[in-house]
Scaffold this motif. Structure first.
Motif, PDB file in Angstrom:
ATOM      1  N   VAL A 161     -67.228 -34.771 -33.138  1.00 29.87           N
ATOM      2  CA  VAL A 161     -66.543 -34.941 -32.097  1.00 29.87           C
ATOM      3  C   VAL A 161     -64.917 -34.741 -32.347  1.00 29.87           C
ATOM      4  O   VAL A 161     -64.508 -34.925 -33.254  1.00 29.87           O
ATOM      5  CB  VAL A 161     -66.508 -36.665 -31.734  1.00 29.87           C
ATOM      6  CG1 VAL A 161     -65.584 -36.810 -30.599  1.00 29.87           C
ATOM      7  CG2 VAL A 161     -67.957 -37.115 -31.536  1.00 29.87           C
ATOM      8  N   GLU A 162     -64.448 -33.667 -31.202  1.00 31.72           N
ATOM      9  CA  GLU A 162     -63.228 -33.192 -31.605  1.00 31.72           C
ATOM     10  C   GLU A 162     -62.170 -33.945 -30.614  1.00 31.72           C
ATOM     11  O   GLU A 162     -62.812 -34.394 -29.556  1.00 31.72           O
ATOM     12  CB  GLU A 162     -63.251 -31.713 -31.279  1.00 31.72           C
ATOM     13  CG  GLU A 162     -63.409 -31.252 -29.989  1.00 31.72           C
ATOM     14  CD  GLU A 162     -63.015 -29.761 -29.764  1.00 31.72           C
ATOM     15  OE1 GLU A 162     -62.028 -29.318 -30.206  1.00 31.72           O
ATOM     16  OE2 GLU A 162     -63.618 -29.212 -29.047  1.00 31.72           O
ATOM     17  N   GLY A 163     -60.676 -34.046 -31.004  1.00 30.66           N
ATOM     18  CA  GLY A 163     -59.963 -34.418 -30.116  1.00 30.66           C
ATOM     19  C   GLY A 163     -59.663 -35.937 -30.201  1.00 30.66           C
ATOM     20  O   GLY A 163     -60.742 -36.714 -30.500  1.00 30.66           O
ATOM     21  N   TRP A 164     -58.340 -36.419 -30.083  1.00 36.06           N
ATOM     22  CA  TRP A 164     -58.091 -37.864 -30.430  1.00 36.06           C
ATOM     23  C   TRP A 164     -56.853 -37.927 -29.603  1.00 36.06           C
ATOM     24  O   TRP A 164     -56.499 -38.661 -28.774  1.00 36.06           O
ATOM     25  CB  TRP A 164     -58.178 -38.509 -31.659  1.00 36.06           C
ATOM     26  CG  TRP A 164     -57.338 -39.706 -31.983  1.00 36.06           C
ATOM     27  CD1 TRP A 164     -56.175 -39.720 -32.451  1.00 36.06           C
ATOM     28  CD2 TRP A 164     -57.342 -40.861 -31.238  1.00 36.06           C
ATOM     29  NE1 TRP A 164     -55.595 -40.955 -32.285  1.00 36.06           N
ATOM     30  CE2 TRP A 164     -56.301 -41.754 -31.535  1.00 36.06           C
ATOM     31  CE3 TRP A 164     -58.254 -41.164 -30.108  1.00 36.06           C
ATOM     32  CZ2 TRP A 164     -56.079 -43.096 -31.076  1.00 36.06           C
ATOM     33  CZ3 TRP A 164     -58.080 -42.719 -29.706  1.00 36.06           C
ATOM     34  CH2 TRP A 164     -56.933 -43.500 -30.303  1.00 36.06           C
ATOM     35  N   LEU A 165     -55.891 -37.354 -30.229  1.00 41.43           N
ATOM     36  CA  LEU A 165     -54.340 -37.679 -29.942  1.00 41.43           C
ATOM     37  C   LEU A 165     -54.136 -37.321 -28.569  1.00 41.43           C
ATOM     38  O   LEU A 165     -53.371 -38.015 -27.855  1.00 41.43           O
ATOM     39  CB  LEU A 165     -53.331 -37.089 -30.922  1.00 41.43           C
ATOM     40  CG  LEU A 165     -52.071 -37.533 -30.775  1.00 41.43           C
ATOM     41  CD1 LEU A 165     -51.963 -38.981 -31.308  1.00 41.43           C
ATOM     42  CD2 LEU A 165     -51.071 -36.949 -31.747  1.00 41.43           C
ATOM     43  N   ASP A 166     -54.751 -36.232 -27.715  1.00 43.07           N
ATOM     44  CA  ASP A 166     -54.202 -35.757 -26.773  1.00 43.07           C
ATOM     45  C   ASP A 166     -54.878 -36.488 -25.626  1.00 43.07           C
ATOM     46  O   ASP A 166     -54.097 -37.071 -24.870  1.00 43.07           O
ATOM     47  CB  ASP A 166     -54.622 -34.228 -26.408  1.00 43.07           C
ATOM     48  CG  ASP A 166     -56.056 -34.123 -26.756  1.00 43.07           C
ATOM     49  OD1 ASP A 166     -56.924 -35.017 -27.454  1.00 43.07           O
ATOM     50  OD2 ASP A 166     -56.890 -33.220 -26.275  1.00 43.07           O
ATOM     51  N   ILE A 167     -56.107 -37.137 -25.951  1.00 41.12           N
ATOM     52  CA  ILE A 167     -56.699 -38.338 -25.212  1.00 41.12           C
ATOM     53  C   ILE A 167     -55.807 -39.743 -25.337  1.00 41.12           C
ATOM     54  O   ILE A 167     -55.942 -40.416 -24.269  1.00 41.12           O
ATOM     55  CB  ILE A 167     -58.042 -38.508 -25.618  1.00 41.12           C
ATOM     56  CG1 ILE A 167     -58.836 -37.001 -25.513  1.00 41.12           C
ATOM     57  CG2 ILE A 167     -58.623 -39.498 -24.701  1.00 41.12           C
ATOM     58  CD1 ILE A 167     -58.780 -36.433 -24.003  1.00 41.12           C
ATOM     59  N   TYR A 168     -55.664 -39.969 -26.291  1.00 42.62           N
ATOM     60  CA  TYR A 168     -54.785 -41.158 -26.474  1.00 42.62           C
ATOM     61  C   TYR A 168     -53.672 -40.998 -25.736  1.00 42.62           C
ATOM     62  O   TYR A 168     -53.093 -41.973 -25.034  1.00 42.62           O
ATOM     63  CB  TYR A 168     -54.283 -41.525 -27.892  1.00 42.62           C
ATOM     64  CG  TYR A 168     -53.384 -42.746 -28.137  1.00 42.62           C
ATOM     65  CD1 TYR A 168     -54.092 -43.865 -28.197  1.00 42.62           C
ATOM     66  CD2 TYR A 168     -52.031 -42.546 -28.372  1.00 42.62           C
ATOM     67  CE1 TYR A 168     -52.943 -44.940 -28.618  1.00 42.62           C
ATOM     68  CE2 TYR A 168     -51.236 -43.664 -28.255  1.00 42.62           C
ATOM     69  CZ  TYR A 168     -51.800 -44.985 -28.427  1.00 42.62           C
ATOM     70  OH  TYR A 168     -50.987 -45.912 -28.863  1.00 42.62           O
ATOM     71  N   ALA A 169     -52.693 -39.963 -25.687  1.00 42.66           N
ATOM     72  CA  ALA A 169     -51.526 -39.635 -25.010  1.00 42.66           C
ATOM     73  C   ALA A 169     -51.930 -39.881 -23.464  1.00 42.66           C
ATOM     74  O   ALA A 169     -51.059 -40.225 -22.828  1.00 42.66           O
ATOM     75  CB  ALA A 169     -51.048 -38.329 -25.127  1.00 42.66           C
ATOM     76  N   ALA A 170     -53.158 -39.398 -23.021  1.00 44.40           N
ATOM     77  CA  ALA A 170     -53.449 -39.305 -21.697  1.00 44.40           C
ATOM     78  C   ALA A 170     -53.666 -40.969 -21.164  1.00 44.40           C
ATOM     79  O   ALA A 170     -53.459 -41.203 -20.000  1.00 44.40           O
ATOM     80  CB  ALA A 170     -54.488 -38.414 -21.247  1.00 44.40           C
ATOM     81  N   GLY A 171     -54.278 -41.484 -22.275  1.00 43.72           N
ATOM     82  CA  GLY A 171     -54.349 -42.936 -21.839  1.00 43.72           C
ATOM     83  C   GLY A 171     -53.133 -43.859 -21.764  1.00 43.72           C
ATOM     84  O   GLY A 171     -53.186 -44.372 -20.771  1.00 43.72           O
ATOM     85  N   LEU A 172     -52.366 -43.531 -22.729  1.00 45.44           N
ATOM     86  CA  LEU A 172     -50.757 -44.084 -22.364  1.00 45.44           C
ATOM     87  C   LEU A 172     -50.178 -43.594 -21.050  1.00 45.44           C
ATOM     88  O   LEU A 172     -49.772 -44.473 -20.343  1.00 45.44           O
ATOM     89  CB  LEU A 172     -49.932 -43.688 -23.487  1.00 45.44           C
ATOM     90  CG  LEU A 172     -50.188 -44.126 -25.004  1.00 45.44           C
ATOM     91  CD1 LEU A 172     -49.137 -43.400 -25.818  1.00 45.44           C
ATOM     92  CD2 LEU A 172     -49.881 -45.822 -24.921  1.00 45.44           C
ATOM     93  N   ALA A 173     -50.393 -42.433 -20.429  1.00 45.36           N
ATOM     94  CA  ALA A 173     -49.680 -41.886 -19.262  1.00 45.36           C
ATOM     95  C   ALA A 173     -50.534 -42.656 -18.173  1.00 45.36           C
ATOM     96  O   ALA A 173     -49.890 -43.206 -17.445  1.00 45.36           O
ATOM     97  CB  ALA A 173     -49.887 -40.511 -19.155  1.00 45.36           C
ATOM     98  N   GLN A 174     -52.028 -42.881 -18.454  1.00 43.74           N
ATOM     99  CA  GLN A 174     -52.718 -43.513 -17.217  1.00 43.74           C
ATOM    100  C   GLN A 174     -52.187 -45.020 -17.234  1.00 43.74           C
ATOM    101  O   GLN A 174     -52.131 -45.690 -16.230  1.00 43.74           O
ATOM    102  CB  GLN A 174     -54.090 -43.597 -17.638  1.00 43.74           C
ATOM    103  CG  GLN A 174     -55.001 -44.247 -16.738  1.00 43.74           C
ATOM    104  CD  GLN A 174     -56.472 -44.137 -17.239  1.00 43.74           C
ATOM    105  OE1 GLN A 174     -57.019 -43.101 -17.176  1.00 43.74           O
ATOM    106  NE2 GLN A 174     -57.113 -45.257 -17.891  1.00 43.74           N
ATOM    107  N   ARG A 175     -51.718 -45.731 -18.194  1.00 39.97           N
ATOM    108  CA  ARG A 175     -51.486 -47.078 -18.234  1.00 39.97           C
ATOM    109  C   ARG A 175     -49.947 -47.356 -17.710  1.00 39.97           C
ATOM    110  O   ARG A 175     -49.695 -48.156 -17.095  1.00 39.97           O
ATOM    111  CB  ARG A 175     -51.456 -47.538 -19.349  1.00 39.97           C
ATOM    112  CG  ARG A 175     -53.036 -48.017 -20.307  1.00 39.97           C
ATOM    113  CD  ARG A 175     -53.097 -48.377 -21.758  1.00 39.97           C
ATOM    114  NE  ARG A 175     -54.191 -47.962 -22.173  1.00 39.97           N
ATOM    115  CZ  ARG A 175     -54.355 -47.448 -23.395  1.00 39.97           C
ATOM    116  NH1 ARG A 175     -53.129 -47.065 -24.157  1.00 39.97           N
ATOM    117  NH2 ARG A 175     -55.406 -47.180 -23.929  1.00 39.97           N
ATOM    118  N   ALA A 176     -49.307 -46.104 -17.854  1.00 38.89           N
ATOM    119  CA  ALA A 176     -47.794 -45.981 -17.267  1.00 38.89           C
ATOM    120  C   ALA A 176     -47.662 -45.529 -15.935  1.00 38.89           C
ATOM    121  O   ALA A 176     -46.681 -45.194 -15.498  1.00 38.89           O
ATOM    122  CB  ALA A 176     -46.964 -45.292 -18.270  1.00 38.89           C
TER     123      ALA A 176
END
Length: 325
Positions: A161-176
């Motif tokens: 599985v590739e990718g983590w930090l960009d998805i984490y950043a997107a999750g933060l933006a979603q919560r904000a």
């Protein structure tokens, strides 16, 4: 299981012949014991002489979070695999995990390759996680994606599985509410591998299987051996076949559990396939949560606390780990 002391036990081996510098971590989360078992077995083999380090340096930490292990919980005071950066000069460590991070970071600084051994809560097969492709972007610049991909390939899991930090950043933006996350918030997404990449190295997380899977310690042990062979640190195994090409998935989103009454429609396992619109969960208000597109669930966690990651979503990736970019 005996209580874990509040100090780190570190196994260090250095060949007289120069070579790669490998760090192996286990027990970053206290309820994930397979990495500990795999590391202890490798250490016993090296100590007994049945395994020989031919070149380079090997450092292994079997229990990276003693407090979490003593409690047999994922965390001690917080998740050690978040906010993995040393405390700023002159400041006091904010918590137990910060004190551990302050010990581990200088160790990682002296190495160039990291293998971080984990397990997961839901049912599912072992898999490897890698970071970004080579890039010069502001989020996670990187230039060793091919080496990282080769390490993942040689671990022998059916999926990567590739990718983590960009998805984490997107999750933060979603919560904000769509606002980009600031640097302080993004720093909490940093784990061991992100730190290693920031220091010029590379790292792979191996999820060895479900926490209680009796095969998981064997997966961890075999992965350490495979890594040592790939790096030329131990003798090759002429009987071992070349690695088969795994299925490669890319994380595309994360969904939070918003309320304690949010529930899955059934018991999901990591990598369960879902079709677009297929119900995954039911929110506390009764609304159905469906799949955003055809894809796969990753880390579905029925025990997630409200406000934390409930599940990740992945799709098939076009990336070829066997080719240099």
């Amino acid at each position: 299981m005996t209580a874990s002391p509040d100090f780190l036990r570190i196994h260090g081996y250095a060949s007289l012949q120069p070579g790669p510098r490998l760090m192996v971590l286990g027990g970053v989360h206290g309820n994930e014991t397979c990495g500990t078992a795999g590391i202890e077995r490798i250490a016993a083999e090296l100590d007994a002489g049945s395994l020989a380090l031919l070149r380079g340096q090997l450092t292994m930490v079997p229990v990276a979070n003693p407090l979490a292990r003593r409690r047999l919980r994922r965390e001690g005071e917080r998740n050690l695999n978040r906010l993995f950066r040393p405390t700023a000069p002159g400041a006091e460590p904010a918590d137990y995990e910060a004190r551990i991070t302050d010990l581990l970071c200088p160790l990682l600084d002296r190495h160039e390759v990291l293998l971080d051994l984990h397990s997961f809560q839901s049912e599912g097969e072992a898999f490897a996680m890698i970071g970004p492709r080579d890039n010069q972007g502001p989020l996670e610049p990187f230039s060793r994606a091919f080496e990282e991909g080769q390490l993942a390939l040689h671990l022998g899991t059916p999926r990567v599985v590739e990718g983590w930090l960009d998805i984490y950043a997107a999750g933060l933006a979603q919560r904000a509410g769509g606002r980009p996350a600031d640097d302080a918030a993004l720093a909490f997404g940093w784990g061991t591998n992100e730190y290693m990449r920031s220091r010029g190295g590379y790292g792979v997380t191996l999820e060895c299987g479900q926490h209680e899977d009796p095969a998981a310690p064997e997966v961890a042990h075999a992965a350490i051996l495979s890594t040592l062979r790939l790096l030329g640190m131990i003798a090759p195994d002429p009987q071992r076949p070349p690695p088969s090409r795994p299925s490669l998935l890319r994380l595309v989103s994360v969904t939070d559990r918003l309320h304690a009454d949010d529930r899955f429609v059934r018991e999901w396992a990591t990598f369960d396939p879902v079709a677009r619109g297929e119900p995954i969960g039911v929110r506390a208000d009764g609304s159905l949560l469906g799949a955003e597109r055809d894809g796969f669930l990753v880390f579905p966690n029925a025990e997630a606390l409200p406000g934390t990651e409930w599940f990740y979503f992945a799709v098939e990736s076009e990336r070829d780990l066997t080719r240099k970019p």
